[in-house]
Design a protein around this motif. Structure first.
Motif, PDB file in Angstrom:
ATOM      1  N   PHE B 306      12.133 -10.823   9.192  1.00 24.88           N
ATOM      2  CA  PHE B 306      12.685 -10.298  10.444  1.00 24.88           C
ATOM      3  C   PHE B 306      12.138  -8.895  10.647  1.00 24.88           C
ATOM      4  O   PHE B 306      11.237  -8.466   9.919  1.00 24.88           O
ATOM      5  N   TRP B 307      12.693  -8.155  11.626  1.00 24.72           N
ATOM      6  CA  TRP B 307      12.124  -6.860  11.995  1.00 24.72           C
ATOM      7  C   TRP B 307      12.038  -5.871  10.835  1.00 24.72           C
ATOM      8  O   TRP B 307      11.168  -4.999  10.830  1.00 24.72           O
ATOM      9  N   ASN B 308      12.914  -6.016   9.866  1.00 25.92           N
ATOM     10  CA  ASN B 308      12.921  -5.063   8.757  1.00 25.92           C
ATOM     11  C   ASN B 308      12.130  -5.564   7.555  1.00 25.92           C
ATOM     12  O   ASN B 308      12.053  -4.900   6.537  1.00 25.92           O
ATOM     13  N   ASN B 309      11.585  -6.768   7.677  1.00 27.90           N
ATOM     14  CA  ASN B 309      10.740  -7.329   6.611  1.00 27.90           C
ATOM     15  C   ASN B 309       9.751  -8.290   7.271  1.00 27.90           C
ATOM     16  O   ASN B 309      10.012  -9.496   7.360  1.00 27.90           O
ATOM     17  N   LEU B 310       8.681  -7.749   7.779  1.00 25.13           N
ATOM     18  CA  LEU B 310       7.776  -8.523   8.633  1.00 25.13           C
ATOM     19  C   LEU B 310       6.982  -9.578   7.861  1.00 25.13           C
ATOM     20  O   LEU B 310       6.613 -10.604   8.419  1.00 25.13           O
ATOM     21  N   GLN B 311       6.727  -9.324   6.605  1.00 19.94           N
ATOM     22  CA  GLN B 311       5.854 -10.224   5.852  1.00 19.94           C
ATOM     23  C   GLN B 311       6.643 -11.090   4.872  1.00 19.94           C
ATOM     24  O   GLN B 311       7.353 -10.566   4.014  1.00 19.94           O
ATOM     25  N   GLY B 312       6.525 -12.394   5.030  1.00 18.80           N
ATOM     26  CA  GLY B 312       7.151 -13.305   4.071  1.00 18.80           C
ATOM     27  C   GLY B 312       6.120 -13.783   3.070  1.00 18.80           C
ATOM     28  O   GLY B 312       4.959 -13.371   3.109  1.00 18.80           O
ATOM     29  N   TYR B 313       6.522 -14.683   2.172  1.00 16.12           N
ATOM     30  CA  TYR B 313       5.552 -15.287   1.263  1.00 16.12           C
ATOM     31  C   TYR B 313       4.733 -16.349   1.979  1.00 16.12           C
ATOM     32  O   TYR B 313       3.564 -16.539   1.734  1.00 16.12           O
ATOM     33  N   SER B 314       5.428 -17.041   2.892  1.00 20.90           N
ATOM     34  CA  SER B 314       4.816 -18.184   3.558  1.00 20.90           C
ATOM     35  C   SER B 314       4.191 -17.784   4.889  1.00 20.90           C
ATOM     36  O   SER B 314       3.072 -18.162   5.205  1.00 20.90           O
ATOM     37  N   GLY B 315       4.927 -17.019   5.681  1.00 25.66           N
ATOM     38  CA  GLY B 315       4.452 -16.603   7.000  1.00 25.66           C
ATOM     39  C   GLY B 315       4.795 -15.159   7.285  1.00 25.66           C
ATOM     40  O   GLY B 315       5.136 -14.402   6.372  1.00 25.66           O
ATOM     41  N   ALA B 316       4.727 -14.799   8.564  1.00 20.11           N
ATOM     42  CA  ALA B 316       5.001 -13.405   8.926  1.00 20.11           C
ATOM     43  C   ALA B 316       5.512 -13.317  10.356  1.00 20.11           C
ATOM     44  O   ALA B 316       5.203 -14.177  11.187  1.00 20.11           O
ATOM     45  N   LEU B 317       6.303 -12.286  10.609  1.00 21.77           N
ATOM     46  CA  LEU B 317       6.691 -11.971  11.980  1.00 21.77           C
ATOM     47  C   LEU B 317       5.562 -11.106  12.531  1.00 21.77           C
ATOM     48  O   LEU B 317       5.463  -9.922  12.205  1.00 21.77           O
ATOM     49  N   ASP B 318       4.691 -11.698  13.327  1.00 22.19           N
ATOM     50  CA  ASP B 318       3.522 -10.942  13.774  1.00 22.19           C
ATOM     51  C   ASP B 318       3.761 -10.247  15.110  1.00 22.19           C
ATOM     52  O   ASP B 318       2.880  -9.551  15.608  1.00 22.19           O
TER      53      ASP B 318
END
Lengths: 246, 408
Positions: B306-318
């Motif tokens: 989400f906005w406070n953690n844009l990068q996940g392991y699988s995908g990202a909030l771009d």
């Protein structure tokens, strides 16, 4: 060093597999026992020693039970019964005449009684309405893969008109329809459209069934549906058409 | 020891994922999405057949390297009860034989004049403005906009009422998006193609169009005149209106013309600037003028993106938006990082004063779903407790490749 690593890896694999099997065995025990006994009645009540024998029967049963495939009477393994859902892999289906050919156990024509309910009559319990089972077998006696593909389509149609009370179910069932369409296309290319529509016309043989089909279709309005690439259409079949001769 | 087991399992899992992803077209990046928008006498299943016919035609006509850049989808327009009306009004003549009705409906038997007349009568009294339903149109436009934002060109092959949807969709796109949206018009019941006198194909023998032309009162605008003749082509579709049975009949003038128009329009479309990443899973959130609604995705590995953690392991909030309208956008860019398990999709009304209407558009594999969510203003100020909207289940396919399910 290399050999030592291989030994460690082998030990790890052995430990992982044996400890896993220990737990698995306890869980699967009743299923495997029932399965082994069904395959070979002489083993009934024979006790633990025979049950643990590593013959192909028990290995087959372990696999069937682990994968939730054991069905009690007609399994997708060598048990002298061809499971129609596993035409490609069940050894009992290989090299035998197609089970749905005329004169090979077809149920009688249900006639008007078969039109009384939405579900129709499935007297032999093969999962397909008797009138449609007969239509497929009698219309395509020379093509096992066509019959298998049309059976897949019939299952999808059943789900669509019998199990689409809401939009979400209808959308999911549409995916089954698309996969069945792709499978039939893999076998017959654009000629498949005609085969499919002929089956659907037979299938929708009452006003009630026609209304149910259109009610299902109306839930799809406004939605977008994707399709596979042509070279993946074979993977849409629930059987392997390339293993069938005709 | 645990590490060794972990590495072994990871390698095994990786091998399985790679093996499956290599076979799946959903993992390939496409340049253009070709949609088929159906006419009113077309059930979804038949629309999918029409898409297959179109696909086959382009497969034969285009060089492999160009064809492989195309992705195909159906934008399904409802039938507005017309098939049921037709069924009920013809059943007596058919002696209650519904199977015969469907054989006529799907062109398996030559359509008799009385059946064709009944269809023309029923279709000509339909109100054009009522045909294009807001919800359907909105869903389609959301899909087109999403694809264009991903940097893809969009081509709609519209048949019959599909033209009404296509033309209206065009006007709901901004001028930048319009550059990348094209339409090939078949049996057009409207009086234009994307606001212009663009190429189209209508058969001289199309009785539905002829009837609409003769009875202009049925439509506020007169359809474009027929401009194509199919010589010596026999079809069971005596209405002359079916996409498959009349317009795409093998080796006909109309088939050649439509195919050529698709190729021409494909080449003329501008490649849009890419605002968001495309991927195997994409989730787009849009809303109204209130400042901030947030998209939250919980990946199968447990990571909250989400906005406070844009990068996940699988995908990202771009794409994160804090000034109204959105989009906020999450993507799993490639099959290499796609995880088996459930992706939970939620939203949070972070900042705003008025109730909002949010739209979440999900594309996962072949699946496309759009959800509209009314959010009351009361939850204003909540920060980290998103409301769960949908779940995406990713599992390995039985025959290789991935299976997806989307459910609420």
């Amino acid at each position: 060093m290399k050999i030592r690593r291989q030994i460690i890896l082998a030990v790890v694999l052995l430990l992982a597999s044996t400890s896993g099997w220990g737990k698995e065995k306890a869980k699967l025990g009743p299923c495997v026992r029932q399965c082994v006994q069904a395959f070979n009645p002489s083993l009934a009540d024979s006790g633990a020693q025979e049950f643990m024998a590593e013959d192909f029967r028990s290995r087959d049963c372990v696999r069937l039970c682990k994968e939730n495939l054991y069905q009690g009477e007609c399994n997708p393994a060598a048990d002298n019964c061809c499971n129609l859902d596993y035409l490609d892999s069940d050894p009992d289906c290989q090299g035998e005449p197609p089970p749905d050919q005329p004169g090979n156990g077809l149920p009688p024509d249900p006639g008007e009684a078969g039109k009384e309910t939405l579900e129709g009559i499935d007297s032999d319990g093969d999962g397909i309405r008797d009138d449609i089972q007969r239509y497929i077998a009698l219309t395509y006696p020379g093509s096992q893969k066509t019959r298998a593909a049309l059976r897949q389509l019939t299952f999808a149609l059943d789900k669509s008109i019998l199990e689409s009370p809401d939009e979400e179910s209808a959308l999911n069932n549409t995916e089954l329809m698309h996969r069945a369409t792709e499978c039939l296309w893999y076998i017959h290319s654009d000629q498949s459209i005609k085969f499919k529509n002929q089956l659907k016309a037979e299938y929708l043989n009452t006003l009630k069934r026609s209304r149910a089909y259109l009610a299902y279709d109306s839930k799809l309005s406004g939605h977008v549906f994707g399709g596979k690439d042509f070279d993946e259409y074979k993977t849409s079949c629930t059987f392997d058409p390339d293993l069938m001769e005709d | 020891m645990k590490n060794i087991i972990y590495i072994f399992i990871s390698c095994l899992l990786g091998t399985i994922l790679l093996a499956e992803s290599s076979a799946a077209s959903i993992c390939d990046s496409k340049e253009t999405v070709v949609y088929f928008g159906n006419g009113i006498k077309t059930t979804e299943d038949e629309a999918y057949d029409s898409l297959n016919i179109l696909k086959k035609q382009l497969h034969m006509a285009l060089p492999t390297e160009k064809y492989e850049l195309l992705e195909f989808k159906v934008s399904y327009n409802g039938t507005h009860g017309l098939p049921l009306d037709l069924l009920e009004s013809t059943l007596q003549v058919l002696s209650g034989n519904t199977s015969r009705f469907w054989r006529l409906f799907w062109g398996l038997e030559i359509i008799p004049d009385w059946f064709a007349d009944k269809f023309i009568l029923l279709s000509s009294v339909l109100d054009k403005s009522a045909l294009v339903t807001t919800d359907s149109l909105k869903n389609h436009v959301t899909t087109y906009k999403t694809k264009i934002a991903e940097g893809k060109k969009v081509l709609l092959v519209a048949h019959s009422q599909g033209n009404l949807f296509g033309n209206q969709a065009y006007w709901l796109l901004n001028s930048r998006e319009q550059q990348s949206f094209g339409m090939v018009s078949v049996a057009n019941v409207d009086n234009n193609v994307l606001g212009a006198d663009s190429p189209y194909t209508t058969l001289e023998t199309d009785k539905v169009i002829m009837a609409l032309l003769a009875a202009q009162i049925a439509l506020p605008s007169r359809p474009m005149e027929p401009n194509t003749e199919n010589l010596d082509k026999e079809s069971a579709d005596s209405l002359g209106h079916s996409f498959i049975e009349s317009y795409m009949i093998k080796s006909s003038n109309s088939e050649t013309k439509i195919t050529q128009q698709v190729i021409t329009v494909l080449e003329s479309l501008a490649t849009p600037s890419q605002f968001v990443e495309s991927g195997v899973i994409t989730i787009s959130l849009t809303w109204g003028s209130e400042p901030d609604v947030d998209l939250h995705v919980y990946e199968p590995n447990g990571m909250q993106v989400f906005w406070n953690n844009l990068q996940g392991y699988s995908g990202a909030l771009d794409r994160d938006d804090r000034s109204g309208y959105g989009p906020e956008h999450y993507t799993v860019p490639a099959c290499e990082t796609l995880e088996r398990g459930i992706y939970h999709v939620g939203l949070d009304y972070f900042k705003g004063d008025e109730p909002e209407l949010a739209t979440i558009h999900i594309e996962a594999g072949l699946l496309v779903r759009t959800y509209e969510i009314a959010i009351p203003s009361e939850i204003y100020g909540s920060s980290n407790s998103p409301e769960l909207i949908a779940n995406i289940l990713v599992k390995g396919g039985e025959n290789g490749g991935y299976d997806f399910e989307i459910y609420e």
